[in-house]
Design a protein around this motif. Structure first.
Motif, PDB file in Angstrom:
ATOM      1  N   GLN A  85       0.864  -1.336   0.122  1.00 28.76           N
ATOM      2  CA  GLN A  85       0.146  -0.031   0.033  1.00 28.76           C
ATOM      3  C   GLN A  85       0.959   1.280  -0.180  1.00 28.76           C
ATOM      4  O   GLN A  85       0.613   2.211  -0.631  1.00 28.76           O
ATOM      5  CB  GLN A  85      -0.878   0.031   1.215  1.00 28.76           C
ATOM      6  CG  GLN A  85      -1.796   0.827   1.374  1.00 28.76           C
ATOM      7  CD  GLN A  85      -2.870   0.931   2.418  1.00 28.76           C
ATOM      8  OE1 GLN A  85      -2.593  -0.181   3.268  1.00 28.76           O
ATOM      9  NE2 GLN A  85      -3.906   1.497   2.692  1.00 28.76           N
ATOM     10  N   HIS A  86       1.976   1.266   0.807  1.00 31.52           N
ATOM     11  CA  HIS A  86       2.782   2.261   0.564  1.00 31.52           C
ATOM     12  C   HIS A  86       4.142   2.112  -0.515  1.00 31.52           C
ATOM     13  O   HIS A  86       4.705   0.996  -0.429  1.00 31.52           O
ATOM     14  CB  HIS A  86       3.468   2.503   1.944  1.00 31.52           C
ATOM     15  CG  HIS A  86       2.565   2.802   3.281  1.00 31.52           C
ATOM     16  ND1 HIS A  86       2.175   4.084   3.267  1.00 31.52           N
ATOM     17  CD2 HIS A  86       1.748   2.119   3.953  1.00 31.52           C
ATOM     18  CE1 HIS A  86       1.036   4.200   4.269  1.00 31.52           C
ATOM     19  NE2 HIS A  86       0.881   3.056   4.533  1.00 31.52           N
ATOM     20  N   LEU A  87       4.080   3.063  -1.191  1.00 32.31           N
ATOM     21  CA  LEU A  87       5.039   2.801  -2.341  1.00 32.31           C
ATOM     22  C   LEU A  87       6.285   2.485  -1.987  1.00 32.31           C
ATOM     23  O   LEU A  87       6.853   3.080  -0.948  1.00 32.31           O
ATOM     24  CB  LEU A  87       4.785   3.702  -3.353  1.00 32.31           C
ATOM     25  CG  LEU A  87       3.237   3.907  -4.074  1.00 32.31           C
ATOM     26  CD1 LEU A  87       3.184   5.084  -4.971  1.00 32.31           C
ATOM     27  CD2 LEU A  87       2.861   2.528  -4.738  1.00 32.31           C
ATOM     28  N   SER A  88       7.219   1.683  -2.656  1.00 32.21           N
ATOM     29  CA  SER A  88       8.594   1.443  -2.329  1.00 32.21           C
ATOM     30  C   SER A  88       9.333   2.029  -3.599  1.00 32.21           C
ATOM     31  O   SER A  88      10.597   1.614  -3.532  1.00 32.21           O
ATOM     32  CB  SER A  88       8.693  -0.100  -2.116  1.00 32.21           C
ATOM     33  OG  SER A  88       8.458  -0.566  -3.262  1.00 32.21           O
ATOM     34  N   ILE A  89       8.854   2.662  -4.505  1.00 37.56           N
ATOM     35  CA  ILE A  89       9.866   3.241  -5.620  1.00 37.56           C
ATOM     36  C   ILE A  89      10.877   4.331  -5.118  1.00 37.56           C
ATOM     37  O   ILE A  89      10.502   5.153  -3.991  1.00 37.56           O
ATOM     38  CB  ILE A  89       8.852   4.164  -6.283  1.00 37.56           C
ATOM     39  CG1 ILE A  89       7.618   3.250  -7.132  1.00 37.56           C
ATOM     40  CG2 ILE A  89       9.644   4.735  -7.366  1.00 37.56           C
ATOM     41  CD1 ILE A  89       7.940   2.286  -7.883  1.00 37.56           C
ATOM     42  N   VAL A  90      12.060   3.981  -5.435  1.00 35.74           N
ATOM     43  CA  VAL A  90      13.256   4.862  -5.106  1.00 35.74           C
ATOM     44  C   VAL A  90      13.321   6.096  -6.068  1.00 35.74           C
ATOM     45  O   VAL A  90      13.368   5.914  -7.354  1.00 35.74           O
ATOM     46  CB  VAL A  90      14.461   3.880  -4.766  1.00 35.74           C
ATOM     47  CG1 VAL A  90      15.563   4.979  -4.482  1.00 35.74           C
ATOM     48  CG2 VAL A  90      14.463   2.741  -4.079  1.00 35.74           C
ATOM     49  N   PRO A  91      12.880   7.445  -5.576  1.00 34.46           N
ATOM     50  CA  PRO A  91      12.773   8.528  -6.577  1.00 34.46           C
ATOM     51  C   PRO A  91      14.252   8.691  -7.378  1.00 34.46           C
ATOM     52  O   PRO A  91      13.882   9.184  -8.522  1.00 34.46           O
ATOM     53  CB  PRO A  91      12.539   9.469  -5.444  1.00 34.46           C
ATOM     54  CG  PRO A  91      12.869   8.999  -4.019  1.00 34.46           C
ATOM     55  CD  PRO A  91      12.823   7.803  -4.100  1.00 34.46           C
ATOM     56  N   HIS A  92      15.207   8.430  -6.686  1.00 34.06           N
ATOM     57  CA  HIS A  92      16.438   8.963  -7.530  1.00 34.06           C
ATOM     58  C   HIS A  92      16.957   7.955  -8.401  1.00 34.06           C
ATOM     59  O   HIS A  92      17.994   8.196  -9.229  1.00 34.06           O
ATOM     60  CB  HIS A  92      17.518   9.600  -6.748  1.00 34.06           C
ATOM     61  CG  HIS A  92      18.072   8.554  -5.534  1.00 34.06           C
ATOM     62  ND1 HIS A  92      17.478   8.315  -4.363  1.00 34.06           N
ATOM     63  CD2 HIS A  92      18.998   7.436  -5.760  1.00 34.06           C
ATOM     64  CE1 HIS A  92      18.266   7.508  -3.770  1.00 34.06           C
ATOM     65  NE2 HIS A  92      19.120   6.783  -4.642  1.00 34.06           N
TER      66      HIS A  92
END
Ligand SMILES: Nc1ncnc2c1ncn2[C@@H]1O[C@H](COP(=O)(O)OP(=O)(O)OP(=O)(O)O)[C@@H](O)[C@H]1O
Ligand SMILES: [Mg+2]
Length: 508
Positions: A85-92
């Motif tokens: 449910q909480h996204l785990s995408i690494v933004p950089h």
């Protein structure tokens, strides 16, 4: 037949018993709905299956053989992949880098670099309609919106070639066309024998996708049903009980006062992501923003809040032109924003529930004079009660709440500030049916008091139910306006996709 069976699950967090003898049996090739109100234990059960949370007790079996899952790697080895449910995408990192992150233990991780590259391209190509034309493998993930990030999460799980896939509110911020894409991927996987756990608060999705559903309430199993043999009313009743079920889907009413002057209006407003938007909102009116996700709806709300400064055009509040250069000015003018991405903008994760609720009202009130700690606590307690937020203590960090309850805190934050104009960015995403009814009641109470509301929603049903008028946005500009009875599912889809023929507009 392959099955993943988990039972006798207990999990306690401090004073909260999140799961009590809970169970779920997932068969090969089925989509199994996992349903229940906010805080009923769905995510906790999913996290136990994927090794992210250690239960106090649990028995997990694959094809009858008992296995132990002590950490995420164990789950991966048994072919369990999850979209949290909480996204785990690494933004950089880039889109492609995010896709392969942590695949070491899976089949995809053992592929030769060339093969792996090919798999990534296949997955991205298939998901392209949901990511949009501007997203490429080397795009930085931090530039993706919430819906695109969710689609990327799906890609991540898919790339692991799972036997069991857990989707925990993977559709919460998706627009209808993206939901259809996700459904088609899920149907393809189940046809190959993958078992899928599907968590969603949107009942029509559950009815369309799931064969069976397990319902939790307060960490306990209430029932497991065959979806085709059960009505949606019955499922809602199993989730929330008789009293609340009666309130769900209550008739639409309007508090619009068409003869009064607009409280907020723009003329040819141009800002980052916003292209010459002209609008007026009158007291008591709910102006909906529709269209495909990411067509400037959030940017428009931000610019009405002074957080996305106008490059050209005009904004007037209460009939007078205003320069809304920063949120402080907007708050002074009586404008409130409930942001869409509660993680990024909405909450101070590590601070307590009480502090989170009182930040805004404090800011608004400190302009009028000091308020005491005791007053702050009373206000927070009132909000928690008014919105039935399920908490242990007001002093717990807000990050300990279930997803839907966090969303309620974001909304609860603003109400004590008595705003005249409320901007809502997808306010009920991840919120259960009962709480949704409560939030709708709150919105109607606001409009009954003459508050003007601008509502962006990824959920067409919500626009149908709440909005007096809907502006459909495309690439930052208004492409059509729907009013009253014209606001229907098919009209919203047709104008979002910019086609005249309603039949063609329905994604299949
Ligand atoms: N890390 C944590 N620390 C303390 N309490 C927690 C933690 N995680 C969950 N809880 C509590 O456990 C209960 C179950 O939470 P869970 O996230 O499983 O609910 P959910 O059914 O997924 O709800 P939602 O529909 O809102 O996502 C809630 O009362 C929640 O506050
Ligand atoms: Mg959850």
């Amino acid at each position: 037949m392959t099955t993943l069976a988990i039972d006798q699950v207990d999990k306690r967090y401090g004073g909260v018993q999140a799961l009590k003898d809970a169970s779920l049996e997932l068969r090969a090739g089925e989509v199994h709905g996992l349903l229940g109100p906010n805080g009923s234990g769905k995510s906790t059960l999913n996290k136990v299956m994927s090794g992210a949370v250690k239960p106090d007790r649990a028995r997990i079996r694959v094809d009858g053989t008992e296995i132990s899952i002590d950490r995420p790697l164990d789950a991966q080895r048994h072919g369990i992949a999850s979209v949290y449910q909480h996204l785990s995408i690494v933004p950089h990192l880039t889109v492609a880098e995010n896709l392969v992150l942590g695949t070491e233990a899976t089949r995809a991780g053992f592929l030769a670099p060339g093969r792996q590259r090919k798999r990534i391209d296949e997955v991205l190509e298939r998901l392209a309609p949901g990511l949009g034309p501007r997203v490429r493998p080397d795009t930085r993930a931090g530039r993706l919106g919430p819906g695109q990030s969710q689609i990327l999460e799906l890609g991540k799980a898919w790339l692991r070639d799972p036997r069991f896939l857990v989707l925990d509110e993977a559709t919460a911020s998706l627009h209808r066309d993206q939901v259809e894409l996700l459904f088609s991927v899920v149907r393809e996987l189940t046809a190959d024998g993958v078992g899928v756990v599907f968590v969603s608060h949107r009942m029509e999705e559950v009815l369309a996708l799931c064969q069976r559903a397990t319902i939790l309430r307060n960490g306990l199993n209430v029932a497991t049903v065959e979806v085709a043999e059960t009505t949606d009313k019955e499922i809602v009743r199993l989730m929330v009980g008789d009293d609340l079920a009666a309130r769900v889907g209550a008739a639409t009413e309007t508090n619009r006062r068409p003869d009064q002057d607009p409280v907020i209006a723009t003329t040819d407003l141009v800002a980052d992501g916003v292209d010459r938007v002209t609008l007026q909102v009158r007291p008591g009116e709910v102006l909906g923003l529709g269209g495909l996700q990411g067509q400037g709806q959030s940017e428009l709300l931000l610019s009405l809040f002074g957080a996305n400064p106008a490059g050209a055009g005009e904004i007037s509040v209460g009939g007078r032109p205003r320069r809304l250069g920063r949120p402080r000015t907007a708050i002074r003018a009586g404008i409130a924003l409930v942001p869409g991405d509660r993680g990024k903008e909405g909450l101070y994760d590590k601070r307590s529930i009480q502090e989170n609720i009182s930040t805004v009202s404090l800011r608004a009130r400190s302009l009028l004079g000091a308020i005491s700690m005791r007053k702050e606590r009373t206000v927070a307690r009132e909000q928690v009660k008014a919105m039935s937020i399920k908490i242990g203590s007001l002093d717990d960090p807000v990050s300990s709440l279930s997803g839907g309850n966090q969303q309620k805190v974001v909304i609860g934050k603003w109400l004590p500030a008595n705003p005249r104009i409320v901007l809502l960015d997808d306010p009920t995403k991840g919120v259960d049916v009962g709480a949704k009814a409560e939030i709708y009641t709150i919105i109607r109470a606001l409009t009954a008091d003459g508050v003007a509301v601008v509502l962006n929603s990824s959920d067409d049903t919500e626009l149908e139910e709440l909005a007096d008028r809907v502006l459909v946005l495309f690439e930052g500009g208004v492409v059509s306006e729907l009013e009253g009875d014209e606001i229907t599912h098919s009209a919203l889809v047709a104008s979002a996709l910019r086609v005249d023929d309603e039949e063609e507009a329905m994604p299949s």
